[in-house]
Design a protein around this motif. Structure first.
Motif, PDB file in Angstrom:
ATOM      1  N   ASP A  68      -2.735  12.967  -6.630  1.00 54.54           N
ATOM      2  CA  ASP A  68      -2.892  13.299  -5.736  1.00 54.54           C
ATOM      3  C   ASP A  68      -3.262  12.695  -4.519  1.00 54.54           C
ATOM      4  O   ASP A  68      -4.368  12.213  -3.921  1.00 54.54           O
ATOM      5  N   VAL A  69      -2.613  11.776  -3.783  1.00 59.14           N
ATOM      6  CA  VAL A  69      -2.622  10.624  -2.865  1.00 59.14           C
ATOM      7  C   VAL A  69      -1.631  10.310  -1.727  1.00 59.14           C
ATOM      8  O   VAL A  69      -0.657  10.621  -2.348  1.00 59.14           O
ATOM      9  N   TRP A  70      -2.567   9.912  -0.664  1.00 54.51           N
ATOM     10  CA  TRP A  70      -1.994  10.175   0.273  1.00 54.51           C
ATOM     11  C   TRP A  70      -2.071   8.660   1.068  1.00 54.51           C
ATOM     12  O   TRP A  70      -2.768   8.288   0.969  1.00 54.51           O
ATOM     13  N   GLN A  71      -1.359   8.695   2.408  1.00 52.26           N
ATOM     14  CA  GLN A  71      -1.682   7.297   3.323  1.00 52.26           C
ATOM     15  C   GLN A  71      -2.065   7.267   4.596  1.00 52.26           C
ATOM     16  O   GLN A  71      -1.219   7.699   5.225  1.00 52.26           O
ATOM     17  N   GLY A 116       0.792  -1.262  -0.557  1.00 50.95           N
ATOM     18  CA  GLY A 116      -0.136  -0.359  -0.200  1.00 50.95           C
ATOM     19  C   GLY A 116       0.842   1.147  -0.257  1.00 50.95           C
ATOM     20  O   GLY A 116       0.101   1.986  -0.674  1.00 50.95           O
ATOM     21  N   GLY A 117       1.632   1.531   0.348  1.00 54.45           N
ATOM     22  CA  GLY A 117       2.485   1.959   1.085  1.00 54.45           C
ATOM     23  C   GLY A 117       3.519   2.278  -0.405  1.00 54.45           C
ATOM     24  O   GLY A 117       3.338   3.909  -0.866  1.00 54.45           O
ATOM     25  N   ALA A 118       4.094   1.131  -0.808  1.00 54.76           N
ATOM     26  CA  ALA A 118       5.154   1.903  -2.107  1.00 54.76           C
ATOM     27  C   ALA A 118       4.346   2.493  -3.620  1.00 54.76           C
ATOM     28  O   ALA A 118       4.494   2.755  -4.037  1.00 54.76           O
ATOM     29  N   VAL A 140      -0.716   0.470  -8.497  1.00 53.68           N
ATOM     30  CA  VAL A 140      -0.931   1.669  -8.841  1.00 53.68           C
ATOM     31  C   VAL A 140      -1.778   1.819 -10.278  1.00 53.68           C
ATOM     32  O   VAL A 140      -2.047   2.594 -10.521  1.00 53.68           O
ATOM     33  N   ALA A 141      -2.075   1.336 -11.081  1.00 56.64           N
ATOM     34  CA  ALA A 141      -2.406   0.884 -12.109  1.00 56.64           C
ATOM     35  C   ALA A 141      -3.992   0.830 -11.459  1.00 56.64           C
ATOM     36  O   ALA A 141      -5.167   1.989 -12.304  1.00 56.64           O
ATOM     37  N   SER A 142      -4.508   0.621 -10.434  1.00 54.21           N
ATOM     38  CA  SER A 142      -5.853   0.487  -9.848  1.00 54.21           C
ATOM     39  C   SER A 142      -6.037   1.837  -9.327  1.00 54.21           C
ATOM     40  O   SER A 142      -7.131   2.489  -9.586  1.00 54.21           O
ATOM     41  N   LEU A 143      -4.999   2.618  -8.803  1.00 50.55           N
ATOM     42  CA  LEU A 143      -5.220   4.100  -8.116  1.00 50.55           C
ATOM     43  C   LEU A 143      -5.410   5.140  -9.323  1.00 50.55           C
ATOM     44  O   LEU A 143      -6.047   5.865  -8.839  1.00 50.55           O
ATOM     45  N   HIS A 144      -4.648   4.981 -10.712  1.00 48.96           N
ATOM     46  CA  HIS A 144      -5.283   5.535 -11.432  1.00 48.96           C
ATOM     47  C   HIS A 144      -6.741   5.250 -12.507  1.00 48.96           C
ATOM     48  O   HIS A 144      -7.189   6.630 -12.284  1.00 48.96           O
ATOM     49  N   VAL A 168       0.744   4.031  -2.918  1.00 49.77           N
ATOM     50  CA  VAL A 168       1.015   5.408  -2.695  1.00 49.77           C
ATOM     51  C   VAL A 168       2.462   6.352  -3.389  1.00 49.77           C
ATOM     52  O   VAL A 168       2.365   7.537  -3.927  1.00 49.77           O
ATOM     53  N   ASP A 169       3.366   6.626  -2.969  1.00 52.03           N
ATOM     54  CA  ASP A 169       4.760   6.672  -3.270  1.00 52.03           C
ATOM     55  C   ASP A 169       4.839   6.862  -4.815  1.00 52.03           C
ATOM     56  O   ASP A 169       4.939   7.774  -5.499  1.00 52.03           O
ATOM     57  N   ARG A 170       4.513   5.531  -5.403  1.00 54.42           N
ATOM     58  CA  ARG A 170       4.821   5.396  -7.083  1.00 54.42           C
ATOM     59  C   ARG A 170       3.436   6.679  -7.851  1.00 54.42           C
ATOM     60  O   ARG A 170       4.002   7.280  -8.618  1.00 54.42           O
ATOM     61  N   ALA A 171       2.252   6.033  -7.017  1.00 50.93           N
ATOM     62  CA  ALA A 171       1.393   6.572  -7.895  1.00 50.93           C
ATOM     63  C   ALA A 171       1.645   8.336  -7.429  1.00 50.93           C
ATOM     64  O   ALA A 171       1.016   9.356  -8.959  1.00 50.93           O
ATOM     65  N   ALA A 172       2.454   9.053  -6.362  1.00 48.78           N
ATOM     66  CA  ALA A 172       2.637   9.761  -6.191  1.00 48.78           C
ATOM     67  C   ALA A 172       3.390  10.636  -7.657  1.00 48.78           C
ATOM     68  O   ALA A 172       3.331  12.022  -7.850  1.00 48.78           O
ATOM     69  N   ALA A 173       4.600   9.784  -7.611  1.00 48.76           N
ATOM     70  CA  ALA A 173       5.182  10.098  -8.633  1.00 48.76           C
ATOM     71  C   ALA A 173       5.198  10.499  -9.784  1.00 48.76           C
ATOM     72  O   ALA A 173       5.421  11.403 -10.400  1.00 48.76           O
ATOM     73  N   GLU A 174       4.176   9.474  -9.825  1.00 50.79           N
ATOM     74  CA  GLU A 174       3.105   9.243 -11.842  1.00 50.79           C
ATOM     75  C   GLU A 174       2.263  10.777 -11.563  1.00 50.79           C
ATOM     76  O   GLU A 174       1.392  10.453 -12.847  1.00 50.79           O
TER      77      GLU A 174
END
Length: 271
Positions: free
Chosen positions: A74-77, A61-63, A256-260, A65-71
């Motif tokens: 606007d995501v936070w854990q 979950g943390g990784a 990450v794909a799911s978060l997008h 969030v970090d990767r999705a934010a880098a992409e």
């Protein structure tokens, strides 16, 4: 400069709890996604630590969030929930669990707090199968009460073992088997005792066509000591760190794909 000036504070963290209250108020909008990892502290057999599911939720979950934010998202854990609905393992010493009503109230109240931040979306990144049904009900309750868009996604995404690590599980590798053991070998090998890992596959329940743990038309209530195994359902003996590394990369990419997709999803028709 004002402490709410966005140019004054540019935190390197994506952990919500490491922000100040004014930072949250200044930054969070309807486009903000808050991720709540949900793990467990529960029996995982003689070879794995009690915090297995916590590690899966927290690390993946943390990784993600970090990767999705880098992409650009606007995501936070939020801090990972450790104690959840694990009463199927309540017979085993070391399991710490909440009853269904307490767990339900807890996650709904998390939803209330997230709504008050100004964020528009809450995602449960879940590492424990025993939470799934309850969280699915909570998604609707939080949406109804607080108007958030709500989602549930897994942290461990299944992938066949490259060297056949899960090939002998008969589709029953759901708890402490090849996948979970391999993931912990990858993340925290110091916590795994492979000298105590064996094949614990309840073959007597593998031949049913309708009744199944996952995906079958008929589900059933079970406790982890129902199957004649030491609270494990799967084949831990063939686990490997290399399988864990493959699962890590696959799970992270899927999350990450799911978060997008979550970021652009809206159930309402366009205006």
């Amino acid at each position: 400069m004002s402490v709410t000036d966005d140019t004054a504070r540019t935190p390197g963290t994506r952990k919500l709890a490491e922000l100040s209250g004014p930072d949250v108020a200044a930054r969070f909008t309807a486009d903000t996604i808050v991720v709540q990892p949900t793990g467990a502290v529960e029996h995982h057999g003689p070879h794995l630590p009690l915090l297995t599911d916590f590690l899966l939720a927290d690390h993946i979950g943390g990784a993600a969030v970090d990767r999705a934010a880098a992409e650009g998202l606007d995501v936070w854990q939020l801090p990972t929930l450790a104690f959840t609905k694990s009463d199927e393992h309540s017979w085993a010493p070391g399991t710490v669990w909440l009853d269904a009503a307490t767990m339900f109230d807890t996650v709904v109240q998390v939803g209330r707090a997230v709504a008050l931040t100004g964020a528009g979306t809450l995602v449960f990144a879940n590492g424990h199968g025993g939470n799934v049904a309850l969280l699915q009900v909570a998604l609707r309750e939080i949406r109804k009460r607080y108007g958030l868009k709500t989602f549930l996604m897994p942290t461990l995404a299944r992938l066949p073992g490259p060297d056949g690590e899960d090939a002998d599980e008969l589709g029953l590798g759901i708890h402490g088997g090849a996948a979970e053991t391999s993931m912990i070998l990858h993340l925290r090998p110091d916590l795994v005792d492979m000298s105590r890992a064996e094949r614990w596959v309840p073959e007597h329940v593998a031949g049913f066509e309708k009744i199944a743990f996952n995906g079958g038309p008929v589900s059933f209530g079970w406790l982890s000591n129902d199957f004649g195994t030491p609270g494990v359902v799967g084949d831990a003996s063939r686990a490997s760190a290399s399988y864990g590394a493959a699962l890590w990369e696959h799970s992270l990419a899927e999350a990450v794909a799911s978060l997008h997709e979550i970021a652009r999803f809206d159930p309402r028709p366009p205006a």
